[in-house]
Motif scaffolding. Structure first.
Motif, short mmCIF file in Angstrom:
data_model
loop_
_atom_site.label_atom_id
_atom_site.label_comp_id
_atom_site.label_asym_id
_atom_site.label_seq_id
_atom_site.Cartn_x
_atom_site.Cartn_y
_atom_site.Cartn_z
N ALA A 1 -44.62 -66.22 -6.10
CA ALA A 1 -45.94 -66.49 -5.29
C ALA A 1 -45.71 -65.39 -3.92
O ALA A 1 -46.84 -64.50 -3.67
CB ALA A 1 -46.45 -67.86 -4.85
N ARG A 2 -44.68 -65.46 -3.25
CA ARG A 2 -44.47 -64.60 -2.27
C ARG A 2 -44.34 -63.25 -2.49
O ARG A 2 -45.15 -62.31 -1.88
CB ARG A 2 -43.00 -65.05 -1.50
N GLU A 3 -43.77 -62.79 -3.58
CA GLU A 3 -43.57 -61.38 -3.86
C GLU A 3 -44.99 -60.84 -4.25
O GLU A 3 -45.24 -59.87 -3.97
CB GLU A 3 -42.73 -61.17 -4.83
N LEU A 4 -45.65 -61.62 -5.11
CA LEU A 4 -47.02 -61.14 -5.46
C LEU A 4 -48.02 -60.78 -4.18
O LEU A 4 -48.53 -59.94 -4.08
CB LEU A 4 -47.64 -62.18 -6.37
N ARG A 5 -47.93 -62.11 -3.24
CA ARG A 5 -48.37 -61.91 -1.82
C ARG A 5 -48.09 -60.55 -1.28
O ARG A 5 -49.15 -59.71 -0.79
CB ARG A 5 -48.41 -62.92 -1.19
N GLU A 6 -46.79 -60.26 -1.07
CA GLU A 6 -46.10 -59.25 -0.17
C GLU A 6 -46.62 -57.89 -0.91
O GLU A 6 -46.71 -56.95 0.06
CB GLU A 6 -44.52 -59.39 -0.02
N GLU A 7 -46.43 -57.81 -2.08
CA GLU A 7 -46.77 -56.65 -2.91
C GLU A 7 -48.31 -55.95 -3.28
O GLU A 7 -48.30 -55.17 -3.32
CB GLU A 7 -45.92 -56.54 -4.16
N THR A 8 -48.99 -57.25 -3.48
CA THR A 8 -50.34 -56.79 -3.89
C THR A 8 -51.47 -57.38 -3.15
O THR A 8 -52.68 -57.06 -3.16
CB THR A 8 -50.43 -57.44 -5.24
N GLY A 9 -51.12 -58.17 -1.92
CA GLY A 9 -52.19 -59.03 -1.42
C GLY A 9 -52.71 -60.35 -2.01
O GLY A 9 -53.44 -60.84 -1.46
N LEU A 10 -52.45 -60.38 -3.29
CA LEU A 10 -52.90 -61.38 -4.17
C LEU A 10 -52.44 -62.83 -3.84
O LEU A 10 -50.99 -62.72 -3.59
CB LEU A 10 -52.67 -61.11 -5.54
N ARG A 11 -52.88 -63.90 -3.75
CA ARG A 11 -52.57 -65.09 -3.30
C ARG A 11 -52.69 -66.16 -4.42
O ARG A 11 -53.79 -66.33 -4.92
CB ARG A 11 -52.93 -65.64 -1.94
N VAL A 12 -51.35 -66.60 -4.66
CA VAL A 12 -51.78 -67.91 -5.61
C VAL A 12 -50.89 -69.11 -5.16
O VAL A 12 -49.77 -68.78 -4.36
CB VAL A 12 -51.37 -67.48 -7.21
N PRO A 13 -51.21 -70.22 -5.48
CA PRO A 13 -50.61 -71.47 -5.26
C PRO A 13 -49.09 -71.54 -5.76
O PRO A 13 -49.12 -70.98 -7.09
CB PRO A 13 -51.17 -72.66 -5.18
N VAL A 14 -48.19 -72.07 -5.48
CA VAL A 14 -46.88 -72.10 -6.34
C VAL A 14 -47.07 -72.74 -7.75
O VAL A 14 -46.58 -72.58 -8.34
CB VAL A 14 -45.80 -72.50 -5.34
N ASP A 15 -47.87 -73.79 -7.22
CA ASP A 15 -48.05 -74.73 -8.57
C ASP A 15 -48.90 -73.95 -9.69
O ASP A 15 -49.17 -74.61 -10.89
CB ASP A 15 -48.66 -76.00 -8.31
N ALA A 16 -49.32 -72.82 -9.32
CA ALA A 16 -50.32 -72.03 -10.42
C ALA A 16 -49.22 -71.01 -11.15
O ALA A 16 -49.80 -70.35 -12.12
CB ALA A 16 -51.42 -71.36 -9.78
#
Length: 166
Positions: free
Chosen positions: A64-79
């Motif tokens: 979830a962190r890498e996705l947010r940092e690299e793409t701006g996309l946010r997902v909850p950890v439980d997803a």
């Protein structure tokens, strides 16, 4: 258990010598079944992902962190569904890459690390660009073995069902 007079700490108290790299690659799938790949300046196409922080982070949290940092996309950890472990050896170092899957109904990824990635592109899995970054190819192969993706030899350990349907 006692130690001898040389003051050697008990075996379980000593940290192991570093011998592995531990990371995660995130298969992000949109509602149309496409996946997200980034064009690295080194010429390869890759999944979002990176190293798992050894001090405090689960694999799902790292995804979830890498996705947010690299793409701006946010997902909850439980997803985040961690579906496979891929193991290979590069330069005498064990490389462990965890495959994670995230569903994104509608998402617009943006380049947040322009020094690494020039563009993010939604791609039909059956029409993957090349060349793929080796760990990304290995993770995609663990996710969808039917795609017949060429990649360096690796051991795959299935953790969860790959969830290939939409």
């Amino acid at each position: 258990m006692t130690t001898d007079s040389t003051n050697v700490p008990p075996r379980n108290a000593r940290p192991p010598l570093a011998q592995a790299s531990f990371g995660v690659g995130v298969v992000v799938r949109d509602a149309a079944g496409r996946i997200l790949l980034g064009r690295h300046h080194g010429g390869t196409w890759e999944l979002p992902g990176g190293k798992v922080d050894p001090t405090h982070e689960s694999v799902a949290a790292a995804a979830a962190r890498e996705l947010r940092e690299e793409t701006g996309l946010r997902v909850p950890v439980d997803a985040v569904t961690v579906f496979a472990m891929v193991h290979d050896v590069v330069g005498g170092i064990n490389r462990i890459s965890m495959g994670a899957l995230v569903e994104a109904e509608s998402a617009s990824a943006r380049v947040t690390e322009p020094h690494l990635i020039s563009v993010w592109r939604w791609t039909v899995p059956e029409e993957l660009p090349s060349p793929l970054f080796d760990p990304s190819a290995q993770i995609l192969s663990a996710w969808r073995p039917d795609l017949g993706i060429a990649h360096p030899a690796a051991h795959h350990l299935r953790i969860a069902a790959p969830q290939v349907g939409t």
